[in-house]
Write an enzyme that holds these catalytic residues in place. Structure first.
Site, PDB file in Angstrom:
ATOM      1  N   TYR A 144      60.243  40.401  53.408  1.00 29.34           N
ATOM      2  CA  TYR A 144      60.551  39.074  52.856  1.00 29.34           C
ATOM      3  C   TYR A 144      61.729  39.213  51.913  1.00 29.34           C
ATOM      4  O   TYR A 144      61.741  40.092  51.050  1.00 29.34           O
ATOM      5  CB  TYR A 144      59.319  38.542  52.113  1.00 29.34           C
ATOM      6  N   ASP A 239      66.860  45.486  49.458  1.00 25.73           N
ATOM      7  CA  ASP A 239      66.261  44.436  48.649  1.00 25.73           C
ATOM      8  C   ASP A 239      65.279  45.125  47.709  1.00 25.73           C
ATOM      9  O   ASP A 239      64.167  45.468  48.099  1.00 25.73           O
ATOM     10  CB  ASP A 239      65.560  43.426  49.562  1.00 25.73           C
ATOM     11  N   LYS A 267      63.018  39.982  39.361  1.00 22.26           N
ATOM     12  CA  LYS A 267      61.762  40.299  38.675  1.00 22.26           C
ATOM     13  C   LYS A 267      61.948  41.085  37.377  1.00 22.26           C
ATOM     14  O   LYS A 267      62.249  40.497  36.340  1.00 22.26           O
ATOM     15  CB  LYS A 267      60.809  41.000  39.641  1.00 22.26           C
TER      16      LYS A 267
HETATM   17  N1  HOZ Z   1      56.787  35.433  47.060  1.00 19.98           N
HETATM   18  C1  HOZ Z   1      56.093  35.905  45.933  1.00 19.98           C
HETATM   19  C2  HOZ Z   1      55.320  37.129  46.203  1.00 19.98           C
HETATM   20  N2  HOZ Z   1      55.910  38.112  46.991  1.00 19.98           N
HETATM   21  C3  HOZ Z   1      55.174  34.852  45.362  1.00 19.98           C
HETATM   22  C4  HOZ Z   1      55.765  34.309  44.161  1.00 19.98           C
HETATM   23  C5  HOZ Z   1      54.886  33.356  43.393  1.00 19.98           C
HETATM   24  O1  HOZ Z   1      54.081  32.648  43.964  1.00 19.98           O
HETATM   25  O2  HOZ Z   1      55.044  33.308  42.188  1.00 19.98           O
END
Ligand code: HOZ
Length: 430
Positions: A144, A239, A267
């Site tokens: 992702y 990534d 992050k």
């Molecule tokens: N896509 C995020 C986890 N890999 C989720 C982010 C969220 O819901 O804060």
């Protein structure tokens, strides 16, 4: 456990926010419950609006590697907030954080700050396309890279959690330039990168997959990828939104000793505030406007609050021993949890590296998207609910990772082990 205030807020939220949440996985649909509304957090603990305490293994999906509300970060934010929160003009803090990132991440010579990981990956592929003059992006099934159109092809995280194949609204004309291939598959990798019909600009990969659960690269996979991309003049993008400043101070590239051409970050570099970044070789980075023709911009990019929080975060992490201690503690915990699985006889496979881990409810090895999909998501939902009832907050999806922080105490981990064993027994006996 009383969750009435959370339940009430969720009802209200659903009237004004799609699904009641601002990011789909948070709705907890795949684990069969409604979300908790969080009121505050400190160290390894989060507290919901009903004042229930949970030991947190989500860590805001990664950023809180030093635990929540670390005093240095809070002081840094408060310190700059008094002086104004956004200027849309350069500040000293941007230079300071950029210097820290360049010093820390081995392959980064120049870095551009944006506001999220999605923005970082989206900008990085534009840059790779501009630099090479080619169009095709190769990604890996189950990885992702945020929700930009080009990446919503066999994507991981919320897309797979909700069982959505891609997304309406993404034109075929855009995704025809994205090729998704299996993670850890040497043969298909070689075939794809050697395909003369593909005009490949870049390959983007999570060097350790973290959005289909935790799946480390198999020995030699990233090395092969690096060799082939170098040979073909293809830009290799790591990534490292999850792994950056997580596996080591220099991220997965330092931990695994493989250097990409471009790296995407997010992050942790924001210390819990919204930040993303992409950086790499000067030769490529100099193609970005205003030095070069590849356009990318942002009003809140390099925001002073986020920069201050990021600098404070990196100052905590650069202290010698931080990662040794965190990774050792996490490895011990992983071993103990594996033992719980063995002793209870549950079909579970633990994958882990550094301070990331996932318990897949399958007895098969999990090395790619297809094997991750063999996990029993109903069992994960039961386990999630069991743990939540005992005050342990896990990711509300089988296909996300558990994050450990320096704030987790030996007592927290003992309790995690005890409750995991209890939950596994309960599931097996059912
Ligand atoms: N896509 C995020 C986890 N890999 C989720 C982010 C969220 O819901 O804060």
């Amino acid at each position: 456990m009383n969750r009435s205030r959370s339940d009430k807020l969720f009802l209200e939220a659903r009237k004004v926010i799609p699904g009641g949440v601002n990011s789909p996985v948070r709705a907890c649909k795949s684990v069969g419950c409604d979300p908790l509304f969080i009121n505050r957090a400190n160290g390894a603990s989060v507290y919901d609006v009903d004042d229930n305490r949970y030991t947190d293994y989500v860590c805001s999906w990664g950023p809180m590697i030093m635990g929540h509300a670390h005093p240095n970060i809070i002081t840094a934010i408060k310190g700059v907030a008094d002086q104004g929160t956004s200027f849309g003009a350069p500040t000293r803090a941007e230079v300071q954080l950029a210097e820290k990132v360049v010093q820390a991440v081995p392959s980064i010579e120049k870095v551009r700050f944006v506001n999220s990981g999605t923005e970082a990956t989206m900008s990085a592929i534009r840059l790779a396309r501009g630099f090479t003059g080619r169009d095709t992006v190769v990604k890996f099934d189950g990885c992702y890279h945020g929700h930009a159109d080009s990446f919503l092809v066999k994507a991981g995280s919320g897309v797979v959690t909700l069982g959505i194949p891609g997304s309406p609204g993404v034109p075929d004309d855009i995704v025809k330039n994205t090729v998704s291939i299996p993670y850890n598959n040497f043969e298909i990798l070689e075939k794809t990168l050697n395909d003369p019909k593909l005009d490949i600009a870049c390959v983007i990969i999570e060097p350790v997959a973290g959005n289909m659960g935790c799946i480390p690269p198999q020995e030699g996979f990233l090395e092969t990828l690096r060799e082939l991309t170098t040979e073909k003049g293809i830009v290799l993008i790591f990534d490292e939104v999850i792994t950056g400043f997580r596996l080591a101070y220099g991220g997965a590239q330092e931990y695994l000793n493989i250097m990409p051409d471009l790296t995407c970050l997010g992050k942790i570099i924001g210390g819990g505030l919204p930040v993303g970044a992409y950086g790499g070789k000067t030769e490529i980075m100099d193609q970005i406007a205003p030095d070069g023709p590849v356009y990318q911009a942002g009003t809140l990019s390099g925001n002073p609050l986020a920069m201050a929080a990021g600098i404070a975060a990196l100052e905590i992490l650069e202290v010698p021993g931080f990662y040794d201690e965190l990774n050792t503690k996490s490895a011990e915990c992983l071993n103990r949890l594996k033992k719980c699985a063995e002793e209870t006889g549950i079909a579970a496979t633990f994958n882990g590296i550094g301070s990331l881990m996932t318990c897949f409810f399958t007895d098969q090895e999990v090395v790619d998207f297809d094997s991750a999909m063999k996990a029993d998501t109903d069992r994960y939902a039961t386990h999630y609910q069991n743990m939540l009832a005992k005050g342990i907050y896990l990711a509300p999806s089988q296909f996300e990772v558990a994050f450990m922080s320096s704030a987790h105490s030996p007592e927290d981990l003992e309790y995690l082990e005890k409750m995991t064993e209890w939950s596994f027994k309960k599931i097996v006996e059912k």
